[in-house]
Design a protein around this motif. Structure first.
Motif, PDB file in Angstrom:
ATOM      1  N   GLY A  49       0.833  -1.203   0.000  1.00 11.10           N
ATOM      2  CA  GLY A  49       0.000   0.000   0.000  1.00 11.10           C
ATOM      3  C   GLY A  49       0.858   1.239   0.000  1.00 11.10           C
ATOM      4  O   GLY A  49       1.426   1.606   1.029  1.00 11.10           O
ATOM      5  N   THR A  50       1.012   1.866  -1.144  1.00 15.71           N
ATOM      6  CA  THR A  50       1.732   3.141  -1.257  1.00 15.71           C
ATOM      7  C   THR A  50       1.419   3.734  -2.620  1.00 15.71           C
ATOM      8  O   THR A  50       1.340   2.991  -3.607  1.00 15.71           O
ATOM      9  CB  THR A  50       3.258   2.985  -1.115  1.00 15.71           C
ATOM     10  OG1 THR A  50       3.890   4.196  -1.592  1.00 15.71           O
ATOM     11  CG2 THR A  50       3.833   1.823  -1.899  1.00 15.71           C
ATOM     12  N   ILE A  51       1.278   5.055  -2.669  1.00 13.16           N
ATOM     13  CA  ILE A  51       1.008   5.666  -3.978  1.00 13.16           C
ATOM     14  C   ILE A  51       2.233   5.584  -4.890  1.00 13.16           C
ATOM     15  O   ILE A  51       2.116   5.750  -6.087  1.00 13.16           O
ATOM     16  CB  ILE A  51       0.562   7.145  -3.848  1.00 13.16           C
ATOM     17  CG1 ILE A  51       1.667   8.017  -3.219  1.00 13.16           C
ATOM     18  CG2 ILE A  51      -0.745   7.248  -3.094  1.00 13.16           C
ATOM     19  CD1 ILE A  51       1.439   9.522  -3.407  1.00 13.16           C
ATOM     20  N   VAL A  67       5.645  16.092  -8.780  1.00  7.40           N
ATOM     21  CA  VAL A  67       4.787  15.033  -8.234  1.00  7.40           C
ATOM     22  C   VAL A  67       5.561  14.188  -7.231  1.00  7.40           C
ATOM     23  O   VAL A  67       6.790  14.170  -7.217  1.00  7.40           O
ATOM     24  CB  VAL A  67       4.188  14.137  -9.346  1.00  7.40           C
ATOM     25  CG1 VAL A  67       3.328  14.958 -10.286  1.00  7.40           C
ATOM     26  CG2 VAL A  67       5.260  13.375 -10.116  1.00  7.40           C
ATOM     27  N   MET A  68       4.822  13.439  -6.402  1.00  6.39           N
ATOM     28  CA  MET A  68       5.446  12.594  -5.377  1.00  6.39           C
ATOM     29  C   MET A  68       6.031  11.320  -5.992  1.00  6.39           C
ATOM     30  O   MET A  68       5.973  11.108  -7.202  1.00  6.39           O
ATOM     31  CB  MET A  68       4.425  12.232  -4.312  1.00  6.39           C
ATOM     32  CG  MET A  68       4.179  13.332  -3.310  1.00  6.39           C
ATOM     33  SD  MET A  68       3.074  12.768  -2.003  1.00  6.39           S
ATOM     34  CE  MET A  68       3.315  14.057  -0.793  1.00  6.39           C
ATOM     35  N   GLY A  69       6.561  10.479  -5.142  1.00  8.13           N
ATOM     36  CA  GLY A  69       7.144   9.221  -5.618  1.00  8.13           C
ATOM     37  C   GLY A  69       8.369   8.827  -4.815  1.00  8.13           C
ATOM     38  O   GLY A  69       9.026   7.837  -5.125  1.00  8.13           O
ATOM     39  N   ARG A  70       8.701   9.657  -3.832  1.00 13.05           N
ATOM     40  CA  ARG A  70       9.910   9.433  -3.041  1.00 13.05           C
ATOM     41  C   ARG A  70      11.107   9.333  -3.992  1.00 13.05           C
ATOM     42  O   ARG A  70      11.311  10.260  -4.768  1.00 13.05           O
ATOM     43  CB  ARG A  70       9.767   8.154  -2.204  1.00 13.05           C
ATOM     44  CG  ARG A  70      10.617   8.148  -0.943  1.00 13.05           C
ATOM     45  CD  ARG A  70      10.347   6.911  -0.134  1.00 13.05           C
ATOM     46  NE  ARG A  70       9.081   6.972   0.553  1.00 13.05           N
ATOM     47  CZ  ARG A  70       8.882   7.604   1.706  1.00 13.05           C
ATOM     48  NH1 ARG A  70       9.889   8.222   2.277  1.00 13.05           N
ATOM     49  NH2 ARG A  70       7.725   7.618   2.285  1.00 13.05           N
ATOM     50  N   ALA A  71      11.854   8.219  -4.019  1.00 12.78           N
ATOM     51  CA  ALA A  71      13.026   8.140  -4.897  1.00 12.78           C
ATOM     52  C   ALA A  71      12.684   7.517  -6.250  1.00 12.78           C
ATOM     53  O   ALA A  71      13.569   7.191  -7.028  1.00 12.78           O
ATOM     54  CB  ALA A  71      14.122   7.328  -4.211  1.00 12.78           C
TER      55      ALA A  71
HETATM   56  O1  F6P Z   1       5.386   7.244   0.279  1.00 13.74           O
HETATM   57  C1  F6P Z   1       4.331   8.093   0.002  1.00 13.74           C
HETATM   58  C2  F6P Z   1       4.782   9.526   0.028  1.00 13.74           C
HETATM   59  O2  F6P Z   1       3.659  10.349  -0.255  1.00 13.74           O
HETATM   60  C3  F6P Z   1       5.945   9.873  -0.892  1.00 13.74           C
HETATM   61  O3  F6P Z   1       5.560  10.011  -2.230  1.00 13.74           O
HETATM   62  C4  F6P Z   1       6.454  11.145  -0.262  1.00 13.74           C
HETATM   63  O4  F6P Z   1       7.821  11.326  -0.558  1.00 13.74           O
HETATM   64  C5  F6P Z   1       6.256  10.880   1.216  1.00 13.74           C
HETATM   65  O5  F6P Z   1       5.256   9.873   1.314  1.00 13.74           O
HETATM   66  C6  F6P Z   1       5.826  12.084   2.028  1.00 13.74           C
HETATM   67  O6  F6P Z   1       5.763  11.702   3.347  1.00 13.74           O
HETATM   68  P1  F6P Z   1       5.105  12.581   4.508  1.00 13.74           P
HETATM   69  O7  F6P Z   1       3.620  12.586   4.288  1.00 13.74           O
HETATM   70  O8  F6P Z   1       5.493  11.887   5.756  1.00 13.74           O
HETATM   71  O9  F6P Z   1       5.671  13.952   4.348  1.00 13.74           O
END
Ligand code: F6P
Length: 319
Positions: free
Chosen positions: A124-126, A168-172
Protein backbone atom coordinates in the motif's frame (compact mmCIF):
# COMPACT_ATOMS: atom_id res chain seq x y z
CA UNK A 1 -10.72 -19.14 17.16
CA UNK A 2 -7.64 -17.63 15.45
CA UNK A 3 -6.95 -13.97 16.19
CA UNK A 4 -5.27 -11.81 13.59
CA UNK A 5 -4.33 -8.14 13.56
CA UNK A 6 -4.26 -5.56 10.79
CA UNK A 7 -2.48 -2.21 10.63
CA UNK A 8 -1.73 0.49 8.08
CA UNK A 9 1.68 2.10 8.16
CA UNK A 10 3.71 4.84 6.44
CA UNK A 11 2.13 7.23 3.95
CA UNK A 12 -1.58 6.51 3.56
CA UNK A 13 -2.80 5.44 0.12
CA UNK A 14 -6.30 5.43 -1.40
CA UNK A 15 -7.56 1.85 -1.22
CA UNK A 16 -6.17 1.08 2.24
CA UNK A 17 -9.74 1.11 3.57
CA UNK A 18 -10.80 -1.37 0.91
CA UNK A 19 -7.93 -3.60 2.08
CA UNK A 20 -8.96 -3.36 5.76
CA UNK A 21 -12.53 -4.19 4.78
CA UNK A 22 -11.39 -7.25 2.83
CA UNK A 23 -9.34 -8.47 5.82
CA UNK A 24 -12.36 -8.27 8.12
CA UNK A 25 -14.72 -9.92 5.64
CA UNK A 26 -12.35 -12.75 4.76
CA UNK A 27 -11.56 -13.36 8.42
CA UNK A 28 -15.30 -13.57 9.16
CA UNK A 29 -15.65 -16.34 6.58
CA UNK A 30 -12.98 -18.31 8.50
CA UNK A 31 -14.47 -17.37 11.89
CA UNK A 32 -11.24 -15.61 12.83
CA UNK A 33 -11.22 -12.59 15.12
CA UNK A 34 -9.70 -9.35 13.84
CA UNK A 35 -7.96 -6.74 15.93
CA UNK A 36 -7.29 -3.38 14.29
CA UNK A 37 -4.09 -1.67 15.43
CA UNK A 38 -4.43 2.10 15.22
CA UNK A 39 -1.57 4.39 14.12
CA UNK A 40 0.59 1.66 12.62
CA UNK A 41 3.66 0.40 14.47
CA UNK A 42 3.52 3.40 16.83
CA UNK A 43 0.05 2.30 17.94
CA UNK A 44 1.30 -1.26 18.32
CA UNK A 45 3.84 0.02 20.84
CA UNK A 46 1.06 1.86 22.66
CA UNK A 47 -1.32 -1.15 22.46
CA UNK A 48 -3.93 0.81 20.51
CA UNK A 49 -5.98 -2.30 19.78
CA UNK A 50 -9.62 -2.24 18.64
CA UNK A 51 -11.82 -5.26 17.94
CA UNK A 52 -13.19 -5.19 14.41
CA UNK A 53 -16.35 -6.82 13.12
CA UNK A 54 -18.24 -6.55 9.84
CA UNK A 55 -20.04 -3.43 11.08
CA UNK A 56 -16.76 -1.61 11.66
CA UNK A 57 -15.90 -1.73 7.96
CA UNK A 58 -19.32 -0.77 6.58
CA UNK A 59 -19.26 2.27 4.31
CA UNK A 60 -15.47 2.64 4.01
CA UNK A 61 -14.57 1.11 0.63
CA UNK A 62 -15.11 4.41 -1.17
CA UNK A 63 -12.99 6.57 1.12
CA UNK A 64 -9.33 7.58 0.85
CA UNK A 65 -7.12 7.68 3.95
CA UNK A 66 -7.30 4.84 6.45
CA UNK A 67 -9.83 4.30 9.25
CA UNK A 68 -7.00 2.72 11.26
CA UNK A 69 -4.92 5.90 10.78
CA UNK A 70 -1.24 5.73 9.94
CA UNK A 71 2.04 6.93 11.37
CA UNK A 72 5.79 6.80 10.96
CA UNK A 73 7.39 5.43 14.13
CA UNK A 74 11.00 6.16 15.10
CA UNK A 75 10.68 4.07 18.27
CA UNK A 76 9.68 0.97 16.30
CA UNK A 77 12.89 1.25 14.24
CA UNK A 78 14.94 0.38 17.35
CA UNK A 79 15.64 -3.18 18.55
CA UNK A 80 14.03 -2.37 21.91
CA UNK A 81 10.91 -1.07 20.19
CA UNK A 82 10.60 -4.20 18.06
CA UNK A 83 10.96 -6.46 21.14
CA UNK A 84 8.27 -4.46 22.89
CA UNK A 85 5.95 -4.60 19.87
CA UNK A 86 6.30 -8.38 19.59
CA UNK A 87 5.65 -8.75 23.32
CA UNK A 88 2.47 -6.64 23.03
CA UNK A 89 1.17 -8.89 20.25
CA UNK A 90 1.95 -12.08 22.17
CA UNK A 91 0.29 -10.71 25.30
CA UNK A 92 -2.85 -9.91 23.29
CA UNK A 93 -2.90 -13.48 21.93
CA UNK A 94 -2.52 -12.35 18.33
CA UNK A 95 -1.41 -15.11 15.95
CA UNK A 96 -0.29 -12.93 13.07
CA UNK A 97 -0.39 -9.43 11.61
CA UNK A 98 -1.31 -8.10 8.21
CA UNK A 99 0.79 -5.00 7.51
CA UNK A 100 -0.56 -2.71 4.79
CA UNK A 101 2.10 -0.24 3.70
CA UNK A 102 5.21 0.44 1.67
CA UNK A 103 8.66 -1.12 1.69
CA UNK A 104 9.62 0.57 4.97
CA UNK A 105 6.57 -1.04 6.59
CA UNK A 106 7.57 -4.40 5.09
CA UNK A 107 10.97 -4.06 6.76
CA UNK A 108 9.21 -3.38 10.06
CA UNK A 109 7.05 -6.43 9.49
CA UNK A 110 10.05 -8.58 8.61
CA UNK A 111 11.72 -7.48 11.87
CA UNK A 112 8.68 -8.75 13.78
CA UNK A 113 8.96 -12.16 12.10
CA UNK A 114 12.38 -12.58 13.71
CA UNK A 115 10.64 -12.25 17.10
CA UNK A 116 8.22 -15.10 16.38
CA UNK A 117 5.32 -13.09 14.96
CA UNK A 118 3.75 -14.13 11.63
CA UNK A 119 3.51 -11.16 9.26
CA UNK A 120 1.97 -10.83 5.81
CA UNK A 121 2.66 -7.62 3.89
CA UNK A 122 0.10 -6.00 1.58
CA UNK A 123 1.57 -3.37 -0.77
CA UNK A 124 0.00 0.00 0.00
CA UNK A 125 1.73 3.14 -1.26
CA UNK A 126 1.01 5.67 -3.98
CA UNK A 127 4.67 5.44 -5.08
CA UNK A 128 4.42 1.99 -6.76
CA UNK A 129 8.04 1.44 -5.73
CA UNK A 130 7.69 -2.03 -4.15
CA UNK A 131 9.54 -4.66 -6.21
CA UNK A 132 7.84 -7.87 -7.39
CA UNK A 133 4.35 -6.41 -7.66
CA UNK A 134 3.14 -4.71 -10.83
CA UNK A 135 0.98 -2.32 -8.83
CA UNK A 136 0.68 -1.08 -5.27
CA UNK A 137 -2.59 0.02 -3.71
CA UNK A 138 -3.14 3.76 -4.26
CA UNK A 139 -0.88 4.22 -7.27
CA UNK A 140 -3.67 4.19 -9.85
CA UNK A 141 -5.69 6.74 -7.88
CA UNK A 142 -2.66 9.01 -7.45
CA UNK A 143 -1.86 8.85 -11.16
CA UNK A 144 -5.45 9.78 -12.01
CA UNK A 145 -5.29 12.66 -9.52
CA UNK A 146 -2.12 13.97 -11.18
CA UNK A 147 -3.67 13.67 -14.63
CA UNK A 148 -6.71 15.61 -13.45
CA UNK A 149 -4.42 18.33 -12.05
CA UNK A 150 -2.46 18.41 -15.33
CA UNK A 151 -5.69 18.93 -17.28
CA UNK A 152 -6.49 21.94 -15.14
CA UNK A 153 -2.97 23.33 -15.29
CA UNK A 154 -3.00 22.90 -19.07
CA UNK A 155 -6.07 25.17 -19.32
CA UNK A 156 -4.35 28.05 -17.57
CA UNK A 157 -1.03 27.32 -19.29
CA UNK A 158 -2.77 27.70 -22.66
CA UNK A 159 -4.65 30.83 -21.61
CA UNK A 160 -1.41 32.57 -20.60
CA UNK A 161 0.90 30.80 -23.06
CA UNK A 162 3.13 29.59 -20.25
CA UNK A 163 5.29 26.63 -19.42
CA UNK A 164 4.60 24.85 -16.14
CA UNK A 165 6.95 22.74 -14.10
CA UNK A 166 4.80 20.37 -12.05
CA UNK A 167 6.31 18.37 -9.19
CA UNK A 168 4.79 15.03 -8.23
CA UNK A 169 5.45 12.59 -5.38
CA UNK A 170 7.14 9.22 -5.62
CA UNK A 171 9.91 9.43 -3.04
CA UNK A 172 13.03 8.14 -4.90
CA UNK A 173 11.03 6.68 -7.78
CA UNK A 174 9.52 8.07 -10.96
CA UNK A 175 6.56 5.74 -11.48
CA UNK A 176 3.88 8.35 -10.76
CA UNK A 177 5.61 10.91 -12.99
CA UNK A 178 6.04 8.47 -15.86
CA UNK A 179 2.50 7.11 -15.96
CA UNK A 180 0.83 10.47 -15.30
CA UNK A 181 3.13 12.10 -17.85
CA UNK A 182 2.11 9.54 -20.45
CA UNK A 183 -1.59 9.89 -19.72
CA UNK A 184 -1.54 13.67 -19.31
CA UNK A 185 0.64 14.40 -22.34
CA UNK A 186 3.59 15.99 -20.52
CA UNK A 187 6.08 17.66 -22.84
CA UNK A 188 8.98 16.33 -20.72
CA UNK A 189 9.14 13.86 -17.85
CA UNK A 190 12.05 14.03 -15.42
CA UNK A 191 12.51 10.96 -13.24
CA UNK A 192 15.37 9.79 -10.99
CA UNK A 193 15.84 6.49 -12.81
CA UNK A 194 16.80 8.05 -16.17
CA UNK A 195 19.42 10.80 -16.53
CA UNK A 196 18.35 13.90 -18.44
CA UNK A 197 19.94 17.01 -19.88
CA UNK A 198 18.15 20.22 -18.95
CA UNK A 199 19.47 21.89 -22.12
CA UNK A 200 17.71 19.21 -24.08
CA UNK A 201 14.47 19.83 -22.17
CA UNK A 202 14.82 23.56 -22.95
CA UNK A 203 15.55 22.85 -26.64
CA UNK A 204 12.38 20.76 -26.88
CA UNK A 205 10.40 23.51 -25.22
CA UNK A 206 11.65 26.09 -27.71
CA UNK A 207 11.09 23.75 -30.62
CA UNK A 208 7.47 23.08 -29.68
CA UNK A 209 6.89 26.82 -29.17
CA UNK A 210 8.29 27.46 -32.66
CA UNK A 211 5.83 25.02 -34.15
CA UNK A 212 2.99 26.90 -32.48
CA UNK A 213 2.39 25.05 -29.22
CA UNK A 214 1.57 27.65 -26.61
CA UNK A 215 1.52 25.49 -23.47
CA UNK A 216 3.95 23.01 -21.95
CA UNK A 217 4.04 20.84 -18.88
CA UNK A 218 7.35 19.54 -17.57
CA UNK A 219 6.57 16.83 -15.02
CA UNK A 220 9.25 16.38 -12.35
CA UNK A 221 9.39 13.53 -9.87
CA UNK A 222 10.24 14.80 -6.39
CA UNK A 223 13.27 12.48 -6.31
CA UNK A 224 14.94 14.45 -9.14
CA UNK A 225 15.13 17.97 -7.73
CA UNK A 226 12.91 20.77 -6.52
CA UNK A 227 10.54 21.94 -9.24
CA UNK A 228 11.30 25.49 -8.13
CA UNK A 229 14.99 25.07 -8.89
CA UNK A 230 14.22 23.51 -12.28
CA UNK A 231 11.64 26.16 -13.13
CA UNK A 232 14.06 28.97 -12.27
CA UNK A 233 16.82 27.43 -14.37
CA UNK A 234 14.51 26.89 -17.35
CA UNK A 235 13.33 30.48 -17.18
CA UNK A 236 16.97 31.63 -17.28
CA UNK A 237 17.88 29.38 -20.19
CA UNK A 238 14.76 29.93 -22.35
CA UNK A 239 13.36 33.28 -21.26
CA UNK A 240 9.91 31.61 -21.19
CA UNK A 241 7.25 32.71 -18.73
CA UNK A 242 7.48 29.67 -16.45
CA UNK A 243 5.36 28.78 -13.43
CA UNK A 244 5.77 26.03 -10.85
CA UNK A 245 3.14 23.85 -9.18
CA UNK A 246 3.98 21.32 -6.45
CA UNK A 247 1.02 18.95 -6.18
CA UNK A 248 2.02 17.57 -2.77
CA UNK A 249 -0.30 15.63 -0.51
CA UNK A 250 -3.42 16.05 -2.60
CA UNK A 251 -1.97 13.08 -4.49
CA UNK A 252 -2.51 10.91 -1.41
CA UNK A 253 -6.20 11.70 -0.88
CA UNK A 254 -9.50 11.18 -2.62
CA UNK A 255 -11.79 8.28 -3.40
CA UNK A 256 -9.86 5.24 -4.65
CA UNK A 257 -10.40 4.24 -8.28
CA UNK A 258 -12.25 1.01 -9.02
CA UNK A 259 -8.88 -0.52 -9.95
CA UNK A 260 -7.41 0.29 -6.52
CA UNK A 261 -10.49 -0.97 -4.66
CA UNK A 262 -10.40 -4.29 -6.49
CA UNK A 263 -6.61 -4.62 -6.20
CA UNK A 264 -6.76 -3.89 -2.45
CA UNK A 265 -9.65 -6.30 -1.91
CA UNK A 266 -7.93 -9.14 -3.77
CA UNK A 267 -4.53 -8.69 -2.13
CA UNK A 268 -5.89 -8.34 1.40
CA UNK A 269 -8.40 -11.19 1.16
CA UNK A 270 -5.63 -13.47 -0.07
CA UNK A 271 -3.32 -12.24 2.70
CA UNK A 272 -5.82 -13.56 5.26
CA UNK A 273 -5.89 -16.93 3.50
CA UNK A 274 -2.10 -17.11 3.49
CA UNK A 275 -1.88 -16.19 7.17
CA UNK A 276 -4.54 -18.66 8.26
CA UNK A 277 -2.88 -21.41 6.22
CA UNK A 278 0.08 -21.04 8.58
CA UNK A 279 2.54 -18.96 6.52
CA UNK A 280 4.73 -16.99 8.92
CA UNK A 281 6.08 -14.38 6.54
CA UNK A 282 5.13 -13.27 3.02
CA UNK A 283 4.64 -10.24 0.81
CA UNK A 284 1.53 -10.19 -1.32
CA UNK A 285 2.09 -9.33 -4.99
CA UNK A 286 -0.02 -8.66 -8.03
CA UNK A 287 1.71 -9.96 -11.15
CA UNK A 288 0.21 -10.31 -14.63
CA UNK A 289 -3.27 -10.14 -13.16
CA UNK A 290 -2.67 -12.79 -10.49
CA UNK A 291 -2.27 -12.46 -6.73
CA UNK A 292 0.72 -14.31 -5.26
CA UNK A 293 2.59 -14.51 -1.95
CA UNK A 294 6.40 -14.40 -2.00
CA UNK A 295 9.04 -14.22 0.77
CA UNK A 296 10.00 -10.73 2.02
CA UNK A 297 13.62 -11.56 1.18
CA UNK A 298 12.72 -11.71 -2.51
CA UNK A 299 11.23 -8.22 -2.35
CA UNK A 300 14.26 -6.83 -0.50
CA UNK A 301 16.70 -8.40 -2.97
CA UNK A 302 15.45 -6.54 -6.04
CA UNK A 303 14.51 -3.07 -7.21
CA UNK A 304 11.44 -1.89 -9.05
CA UNK A 305 12.58 -0.83 -12.50
CA UNK A 306 11.06 1.73 -14.79
CA UNK A 307 9.78 0.44 -18.11
CA UNK A 308 12.16 2.24 -20.48
CA UNK A 309 9.89 1.65 -23.47
CA UNK A 310 7.14 3.71 -21.80
CA UNK A 311 9.61 6.54 -21.20
CA UNK A 312 10.63 6.45 -24.87
CA UNK A 313 6.98 6.38 -25.95
CA UNK A 314 6.27 9.44 -23.79
CA UNK A 315 9.04 11.30 -25.65
CA UNK A 316 7.47 10.40 -29.00
CA UNK A 317 4.01 11.47 -27.83
CA UNK A 318 5.38 14.76 -26.50
CA UNK A 319 6.63 16.01 -29.88
O1 F6P B 1 5.39 7.24 0.28
C1 F6P B 1 4.33 8.09 0.00
C2 F6P B 1 4.78 9.53 0.03
O2 F6P B 1 3.66 10.35 -0.26
C3 F6P B 1 5.95 9.87 -0.89
O3 F6P B 1 5.56 10.01 -2.23
C4 F6P B 1 6.45 11.14 -0.26
O4 F6P B 1 7.82 11.33 -0.56
C5 F6P B 1 6.26 10.88 1.22
O5 F6P B 1 5.26 9.87 1.31
C6 F6P B 1 5.83 12.08 2.03
O6 F6P B 1 5.76 11.70 3.35
P1 F6P B 1 5.11 12.58 4.51
O7 F6P B 1 3.62 12.59 4.29
O8 F6P B 1 5.49 11.89 5.76
O9 F6P B 1 5.67 13.95 4.35
Amino acid sequence: MPKIAVLTSGGDAPGMNAAIRAVVHQAAVHEARVVGIKHGFEGLLKREFVDMDLGSVDDIIQHGGTVLRSARSDRFRTAVGQEEAAANLKEAGIDGVIVIGGEGSYRGGAALTTKGIAVIGVPGTIDNDIPCTDYTIGFDTAVNTVVDAMNKIRDTATAHERAFVVEVMGRASGHIALMAGLAGGAESILIPEIPFDLDDVCRRLKWSAERGKVHSIILVAEGVASAYAIGEEMKKRTGFDTRVSVLGHLQRGGAPTAFDRILASRLAAQAVEVLLEGENQAAMCYRAGQVEAIPFSQVFATTKDIDRSLYDLAAVLAM
